[in-house]
Write a protein that holds these residues in place. Sequence first.
Motif, PDB file in Angstrom:
ATOM      1  N   GLY A 191      -8.236  37.922  52.741  1.00  0.00           N
ATOM      2  CA  GLY A 191      -9.640  38.121  53.112  1.00  0.00           C
ATOM      3  C   GLY A 191      -9.914  39.450  53.773  1.00  0.00           C
ATOM      4  O   GLY A 191     -11.017  39.685  54.267  1.00  0.00           O
ATOM      5  N   ASP A 192      -8.897  40.330  53.805  1.00  0.00           N
ATOM      6  CA  ASP A 192      -9.068  41.616  54.491  1.00  0.00           C
ATOM      7  C   ASP A 192      -9.676  42.692  53.612  1.00  0.00           C
ATOM      8  O   ASP A 192      -9.800  43.834  54.022  1.00  0.00           O
ATOM      9  N   GLY A 193     -10.009  42.367  52.381  1.00  0.00           N
ATOM     10  CA  GLY A 193     -10.637  43.353  51.506  1.00  0.00           C
ATOM     11  C   GLY A 193      -9.634  44.099  50.657  1.00  0.00           C
ATOM     12  O   GLY A 193      -8.461  43.730  50.549  1.00  0.00           O
ATOM     13  N   GLN A 194     -10.109  45.191  50.058  1.00  0.00           N
ATOM     14  CA  GLN A 194      -9.305  45.953  49.116  1.00  0.00           C
ATOM     15  C   GLN A 194      -8.791  47.242  49.750  1.00  0.00           C
ATOM     16  O   GLN A 194      -9.395  47.787  50.674  1.00  0.00           O
ATOM     17  N   TYR A 195      -7.672  47.724  49.206  1.00  0.00           N
ATOM     18  CA  TYR A 195      -7.055  48.947  49.688  1.00  0.00           C
ATOM     19  C   TYR A 195      -6.617  49.792  48.498  1.00  0.00           C
ATOM     20  O   TYR A 195      -6.116  49.270  47.502  1.00  0.00           O
ATOM     21  N   ALA A 196      -6.787  51.099  48.606  1.00  0.00           N
ATOM     22  CA  ALA A 196      -6.397  52.008  47.533  1.00  0.00           C
ATOM     23  C   ALA A 196      -4.898  52.265  47.591  1.00  0.00           C
ATOM     24  O   ALA A 196      -4.360  52.586  48.649  1.00  0.00           O
TER      25      ALA A 196
END
Length: 238
Positions: free
Chosen positions: A65-70
């Motif tokens: 649930g922490d979102g996306q990362y590149a």
Amino acid sequence: MTTRRIDSANMLLRSLSSGDQALLAPHLERGSFAMGDTLIAAGKPIERVYFPEAGIAAVLDTLGGDGQYAIGLVGAEGFVGWPLLLGEKRSCHQIVLRAEPATALSIGAGHLRDAVGQSDTLRDALLRFVQVFFVQMSRTVVSSLAHPVERRLARWILLYHDRVRDDDIRMTHDEFRLMLGVRRSSITDALHRLEEQLAIRAVRGRVIVRDRDRLLAMASDTYGPAEHTYDRLVRPAG
């Protein structure tokens, strides 16, 4: 085989032999894309492979649930959709266009498989770029573990600068969050340190590169391995 050259700004396509270009050319379609468009969705079948001609295809991973990362970027130097070459039909990463509107040439998954099935040199050329991306991704991981935020930020700005058409780059706090995974205050502090060195100027929603050499010095060994690998393995013609 009738040779057919591909007219494209994509450097990987231009690096291919005329025979390998002829295998792809009849099946390539050019499309226009806006910032934020998803080229390939995570967990979905890969239906098309994309060769960007401008802009940045950001390769994003999702952590609960922490979102996306590149984890890496691809521009006109390469392509996205390479899991097809590795025996995988789905992508575990989301591929999203960032920085600026762009065009890309794409080819259907079946046509790509047919083409590489006919040519070992085509398969090898595409896999060499996959190796380049893996080097870039590994440096992203190591840099995140070992380097301060301002050094990592200098690297990401260089990666964007390599792939856009101007020193004035659209880079929002959303981009910084994807790249760095740190608090907004840490991003602001890092931007100020780069500005103090006269490497960049940060304005709302944009970063203006003032001195690339200073950025390179600040990025140090976080930047360079993937770029040298590309020069060694791909070496685009022209």
